[in-house]
Design a protein around this motif. Structure first.
Motif, PDB file in Angstrom:
ATOM      1  N   ALA A 173       0.833  -1.206   0.000  1.00 20.18           N
ATOM      2  CA  ALA A 173       0.000   0.000   0.000  1.00 20.18           C
ATOM      3  C   ALA A 173       0.865   1.251   0.000  1.00 20.18           C
ATOM      4  O   ALA A 173       0.568   2.224  -0.704  1.00 20.18           O
ATOM      5  N   ARG A 174       1.946   1.240   0.755  1.00 21.74           N
ATOM      6  CA  ARG A 174       2.850   2.394   0.825  1.00 21.74           C
ATOM      7  C   ARG A 174       3.466   2.691  -0.536  1.00 21.74           C
ATOM      8  O   ARG A 174       3.524   3.844  -0.980  1.00 21.74           O
ATOM      9  N   PHE A 232       0.275   3.550  -3.212  1.00 19.15           N
ATOM     10  CA  PHE A 232      -0.597   4.688  -2.977  1.00 19.15           C
ATOM     11  C   PHE A 232       0.074   5.852  -2.242  1.00 19.15           C
ATOM     12  O   PHE A 232      -0.437   6.968  -2.275  1.00 19.15           O
ATOM     13  N   TYR A 241       0.364   7.958   3.433  1.00 14.03           N
ATOM     14  CA  TYR A 241      -0.830   7.851   4.271  1.00 14.03           C
ATOM     15  C   TYR A 241      -1.572   6.528   4.077  1.00 14.03           C
ATOM     16  O   TYR A 241      -1.916   5.868   5.066  1.00 14.03           O
ATOM     17  N   PRO A 242      -1.854   6.091   2.855  1.00 16.27           N
ATOM     18  CA  PRO A 242      -2.497   4.782   2.704  1.00 16.27           C
ATOM     19  C   PRO A 242      -1.670   3.647   3.307  1.00 16.27           C
ATOM     20  O   PRO A 242      -2.215   2.674   3.819  1.00 16.27           O
ATOM     21  N   GLN A 270      -2.305   3.918   6.943  1.00 18.95           N
ATOM     22  CA  GLN A 270      -3.686   3.482   7.175  1.00 18.95           C
ATOM     23  C   GLN A 270      -3.784   1.960   7.154  1.00 18.95           C
ATOM     24  O   GLN A 270      -4.469   1.354   7.987  1.00 18.95           O
ATOM     25  N   THR A 271      -3.080   1.338   6.221  1.00 20.66           N
ATOM     26  CA  THR A 271      -3.115  -0.122   6.109  1.00 20.66           C
ATOM     27  C   THR A 271      -2.537  -0.777   7.357  1.00 20.66           C
ATOM     28  O   THR A 271      -3.108  -1.723   7.906  1.00 20.66           O
ATOM     29  N   TYR A 287      -6.156  -3.056  -1.145  1.00 19.31           N
ATOM     30  CA  TYR A 287      -4.970  -2.320  -1.577  1.00 19.31           C
ATOM     31  C   TYR A 287      -3.978  -3.246  -2.281  1.00 19.31           C
ATOM     32  O   TYR A 287      -3.357  -2.885  -3.287  1.00 19.31           O
TER      33      TYR A 287
END
Length: 441
Positions: A74-75, A78, A81-82, A85-86, A364
């Motif tokens: 995800a990092r 995206f 922040y995503p 968040q994950t 994600y």
């Protein structure tokens, strides 16, 4: 971390199997019995969805086996922040889920030590189990692999024996009578049982998350993922089908210990206690394995400045000591807070919310997989990757759609709380390293 202290293929495979099977297998036949033996259709649909997830993690593991698994994907795909968040979602959901595993172990222990039915003693025992898991993890990942492999291995052998020998007591008449007690449509029965099956397959990403402590991750992460899925699928489907042909559906769906019930029919009280012992071994191994898994996700994020830095501090032997200690304190606090009977229902709701939240990292990862393989110059490979990503995404979205509105709303509130937490961590990061201020969101 030196190779001698890492997990080999067998240990990594058992980590995946333990985290997937966990304690659920000992209760799942009773849950599926509420739908009936028609749930075999749901198992087929669930296996297809889980296989899609497994293929994604396996293929990503061959080209980019990063510590943290879904968090790392995800990092990179995206942004910061995503990615945060994950990890926030994955770590929190599994931290709470691990407390439920510890509580389950205590429940099985009551068959040997009835005094543990006293709430205070049960709470003390649960906290002790949490810290025993922490201590085992502090020794190192290879020791974790050794403990989980052997304890889960013994329990798995017993379950395999049941899934094979149980056919000697399988009665087709009982199985047919259990087919569809609720008179559901085939579609509704399939969707309902497939949703239950999704909870059973959670943990398919375990080898990917723990890539940093697995030997030769490019080879062993994908192999462990697929082998773990195959073993878990065999255990789940074979045992559920066998029990539905051994025990009438009305008895099975109301049983709190379906395997013990089936064993008592065959070999009496001794069999029921033997099954309880297997449940303790399997659940205990799951508690230890998930403690390692959530620590690896938190450590990977801390190393990137996406989680409190204490989670990334390691000892001379490469063990994130404070990571485990903080997790142990938090899990102990949750056990104490949920010890009151009045909070049990609330705790169950939190668990359900945690499961819904876990689907976000899977979604994600689907996009990351599509980006990595969906644009392949080979049109057949690209088409295959697109098909896998679509199936995995549909499976996750279907599970969210099948959840009740209150659970989804609570999950969204928890998800939005990640914004102020992220702002606080980034503010601390800016204060320490002003030059990173324009480095990316």
């Amino acid at each position: 971390m030196v190779a001698e202290k890492k997990m080999g293929l067998f240990m990594a495979t058992m980590l995946v199997t333990v985290n997937m099977v966990g304690t659920g297998i000992f209760l799942l036949p009773a849950t599926m019995a509420t739908i009936g033996s028609i749930s075999i259709y749901g198992w087929i649909a669930g296996t297809i969805g889980a296989a899609a997830l497994a293929i994604m993690f396996a293929q990503l593991g061959t080209v980019d086996p990063q510590a943290g698994g879904p968090y790392a994907y995800a990092r990179e795909t995206f942004g910061r922040y995503p990615g945060f968040q994950t990890n926030y979602v994955y770590w929190s959901a599994n931290l709470v889920g691990n407390v439920a595993v510890a509580t389950t172990v205590v429940g099985y222990l009551t068959q040997f030590f009835p005094a543990l039915k006293i709430p205070l003693l049960a709470t003390i025992c649960g906290v002790a189990l949490i810290w025993l898991s922490v201590v085992i993890n502090l020794v190192g990942p290879r020791f974790v692999g050794f403990i989980t492999s052997w304890s889960a291995g013994i329990a798995t052998v017993v379950l395999i024996i049941i899934s094979i020998v149980g056919w000697a007591w399988f009665d087709p008449t009982i199985f047919r009578a259990s087919w569809n007690p609720g008179n559901l449509s085939t579609l509704n029965a399939t969707m309902s049982s497939a949703a239950i099956a999704l909870w059973a397959f959670m943990g398919i990403e375990s080898a990917s998350v723990a890539a940093a402590v697995i030997e030769n991750p490019r080879r062993n992460v994908p192999l462990a993922t697929m082998l773990g899925l195959a073993l878990a699928t065999f255990l789940y489907i074979s045992t559920c089908v066998v029990l539905m042909g051994m025990v009438p559906v009305d008895q099975l769906k109301n049983s709190e210990a379906p395997f013990s019930l089936a064993a008592s029919h065959v070999v009496g009280t001794f069999g029921a206690l033997a099954i309880a012992l297997c449940a303790i071994l399997k659940a205990g191994a799951s508690l230890i394995g998930w403690t390692l898994t959530i620590s690896q996700s938190a450590q990977a994020a801390a190393d990137d400045g996406m989680f409190p830095r204490e989670f990334g501090l390691i000892s001379g032997s490469g063990v994130p000591i404070w990571n485990f200690i903080i997790s142990g304190i938090l899990m102990s606090a949750i056990i104490v807070a949920t010890a009151s009977a009045s909070l049990n229902q609330q705790f169950e709701e939190v668990i359900n919310m945690a499961v819904v939240l876990t689907l976000l990292p899977y979604l994600y990862t689907s996009v990351t997989y599509l980006k990595a393989f969906g644009l392949d110059a080979n049109r057949k490979k690209a088409a295959f990757a697109i098909g896998v990503a679509v199936i995995a995404t549909a499976y996750c979205l279907g599970a969210v759609a099948g959840s009740d509105a209150d659970t989804v709303r609570s999950a969204m509130i928890f998800l939005f709380l990640s914004v102020p937490f992220y702002a606080a961590i980034r503010r601390n990061d800016y204060a320490k390293s002003p030059t990173t201020r324009h480095g990316g969101a």
